[in-house]
Design a protein around this motif. Sequence first.
Motif, PDB file in Angstrom:
ATOM      1  N   GLN A   1       0.821  -1.209   0.000  1.00  0.00           N
ATOM      2  CA  GLN A   1       0.000   0.000   0.000  1.00  0.00           C
ATOM      3  C   GLN A   1       0.862   1.270   0.000  1.00  0.00           C
ATOM      4  OE1 GLN A   1      -3.245   0.029  -0.485  1.00  0.00           O
ATOM      5  NE2 GLN A   1      -3.221  -2.215  -0.555  1.00  0.00           N
TER       6      GLN A   1
ATOM      7  N   ARG B   1       0.818   2.973  -3.397  1.00  0.00           N
ATOM      8  CA  ARG B   1      -0.446   3.413  -3.981  1.00  0.00           C
ATOM      9  C   ARG B   1      -0.443   4.876  -4.429  1.00  0.00           C
ATOM     10  NH1 ARG B   1      -5.490   1.572  -4.215  1.00  0.00           N
ATOM     11  NH2 ARG B   1      -5.059  -0.165  -2.796  1.00  0.00           N
ATOM     12  N   PRO B   2      -0.042   5.846  -3.593  1.00  0.00           N
ATOM     13  CA  PRO B   2      -0.095   7.248  -4.038  1.00  0.00           C
ATOM     14  C   PRO B   2       0.706   7.498  -5.315  1.00  0.00           C
ATOM     15  CG  PRO B   2       0.271   7.134  -1.670  1.00  0.00           C
ATOM     16  CD  PRO B   2       0.432   5.755  -2.189  1.00  0.00           C
ATOM     17  N   GLU B   3       1.903   6.938  -5.396  1.00  0.00           N
ATOM     18  CA  GLU B   3       2.723   7.143  -6.584  1.00  0.00           C
ATOM     19  C   GLU B   3       2.125   6.451  -7.802  1.00  0.00           C
ATOM     20  OE1 GLU B   3       5.127   8.747  -8.969  1.00  0.00           O
ATOM     21  OE2 GLU B   3       5.393   9.192  -6.832  1.00  0.00           O
TER      22      GLU B   3
ATOM     23  N   GLU C   1      -1.078   5.815  -8.323  1.00  0.00           N
ATOM     24  CA  GLU C   1      -2.275   6.552  -8.742  1.00  0.00           C
ATOM     25  C   GLU C   1      -1.916   7.839  -9.466  1.00  0.00           C
ATOM     26  OE1 GLU C   1      -4.513   7.014  -5.161  1.00  0.00           O
ATOM     27  OE2 GLU C   1      -5.434   5.022  -5.302  1.00  0.00           O
ATOM     28  N   ALA C   2      -0.809   8.466  -9.069  1.00  0.00           N
ATOM     29  CA  ALA C   2      -0.379   9.681  -9.751  1.00  0.00           C
ATOM     30  C   ALA C   2       0.186   9.371 -11.140  1.00  0.00           C
ATOM     31  CB  ALA C   2       0.673  10.406  -8.910  1.00  0.00           C
TER      32      ALA C   2
ATOM     33  N   HIS D   1      -4.680  -0.249  -8.684  1.00  0.00           N
ATOM     34  CA  HIS D   1      -3.288   0.097  -8.954  1.00  0.00           C
ATOM     35  C   HIS D   1      -2.323  -0.858  -8.252  1.00  0.00           C
ATOM     36  CE1 HIS D   1      -5.249   3.900 -10.093  1.00  0.00           C
ATOM     37  NE2 HIS D   1      -4.182   4.130 -10.829  1.00  0.00           N
TER      38      HIS D   1
ATOM     39  N   ARG E   1      10.947   6.576  -8.864  1.00  0.00           N
ATOM     40  CA  ARG E   1      10.265   7.079  -7.666  1.00  0.00           C
ATOM     41  C   ARG E   1       9.747   5.930  -6.803  1.00  0.00           C
ATOM     42  NH1 ARG E   1       8.421  10.573 -11.725  1.00  0.00           N
ATOM     43  NH2 ARG E   1       6.363   9.597 -11.834  1.00  0.00           N
TER      44      ARG E   1
ATOM     45  N   LEU F   1      10.747   5.261  -2.942  1.00  0.00           N
ATOM     46  CA  LEU F   1       9.757   5.035  -1.886  1.00  0.00           C
ATOM     47  C   LEU F   1      10.129   3.814  -1.050  1.00  0.00           C
ATOM     48  CD1 LEU F   1       6.255   5.629  -3.546  1.00  0.00           C
ATOM     49  CD2 LEU F   1       7.145   6.780  -1.527  1.00  0.00           C
TER      50      LEU F   1
END
Length: 358
Positions: free
Chosen positions: A34, A37-39, A41-42, A59, A122, A126
């Motif tokens: 998880q 997830r932010p990366e 989704e971007a 994703h 990226r 992370l």
Amino acid sequence: MAGQAGFFDVEERLAGLSKKGDDLERLAAVVDFQLFRPELEAAVPRADRSRGGRPPFGHVLMFKVLVLQTQNNLSDERTEFYLRDRLTWIRFLGLGLGDPVPDANTIWMFREVLTKADAIERLLDLFDRQLREAGYLAMSGQLVDASIVAAPKQRNTKAEKQAIKEGRVPEAWQARSAKLRQKDRDARWTIKYTKAKPSEDGRKQVDLAIPAFGYQNHISTDRRHRLIRKWLVTDAAAHEGSRLSDLLDPGNTAAAVWGDSGYRSKKNEALLTQQMLVSCIHRKRPPHRPMPMWTAKANAKKSAIRAHIEHVFAEQKARMGLFVRTIGIARATTKIGLANLVYNMHRLIWLERQAVPG
């Protein structure tokens, strides 16, 4: 005739697989997917679904599919087959036996969008932050090296090869878009030299020169945990020593840098001195003279430490079967970057296992 498998039959089969040791269960337990997830989704935005249509796959689920594909060296078509075939894969993705799975086109498209977004670096950053927060700091110095990653060989004429080296598209390809799409103009040929061992009677044998085509995976690992901290992808003909500045990790807690003689140059020695780092790079043999005894002994001591980075490439090539099936350096970077990320995940599993008291 056997009856149709029920829910409890599947659960019993999965329980038996867990007892035998499911590596994917360990991977899911150790790695927090998880986090990505932010990366993701971007990098991979979803289309407007106000007009309806089948919901897209998540994703994180698609990223897990790429992890499975990478660690097993599978094409998109074979990945789709195993997603339908293997219970452990279905459990790893959090799917049920009757749930739909991504097909080959969906897998290709998701990886392609990640490539266009330059997201793989990226994602590695992370995960590296997660490693450091878990206590796996870059410690005890750093090891640098590069390894050739093979790609499908190109059958080009001399004129076509010259045009590619000059950065031009051969005239014969310009009017044939289908052929152009199948030609990798970024990969390069190089010669890899292998020293031959002396014969039993002591006679020196002829060294081997092996041609190779593809890309290079340049990496820097920390000595303590042997995790990949910095990486770079180039064509196979690029000189590894000129990429040292891109591989140095300023976050390492120690100053020593180990590398083979390909990294030894006045420029690199000055770079290390400027960054207050200590060079443990192998010294080269003087031209037309034998290697001095003290230099050979010093290099042997350095080799005992530097050799650990070769285990990374052995893991990627022997166990993961790393091979670039795609065309172009952008896609190769995604492929090799995923291999570096999956290696770090496997290494984290091993480190966590060692930390558990016996």
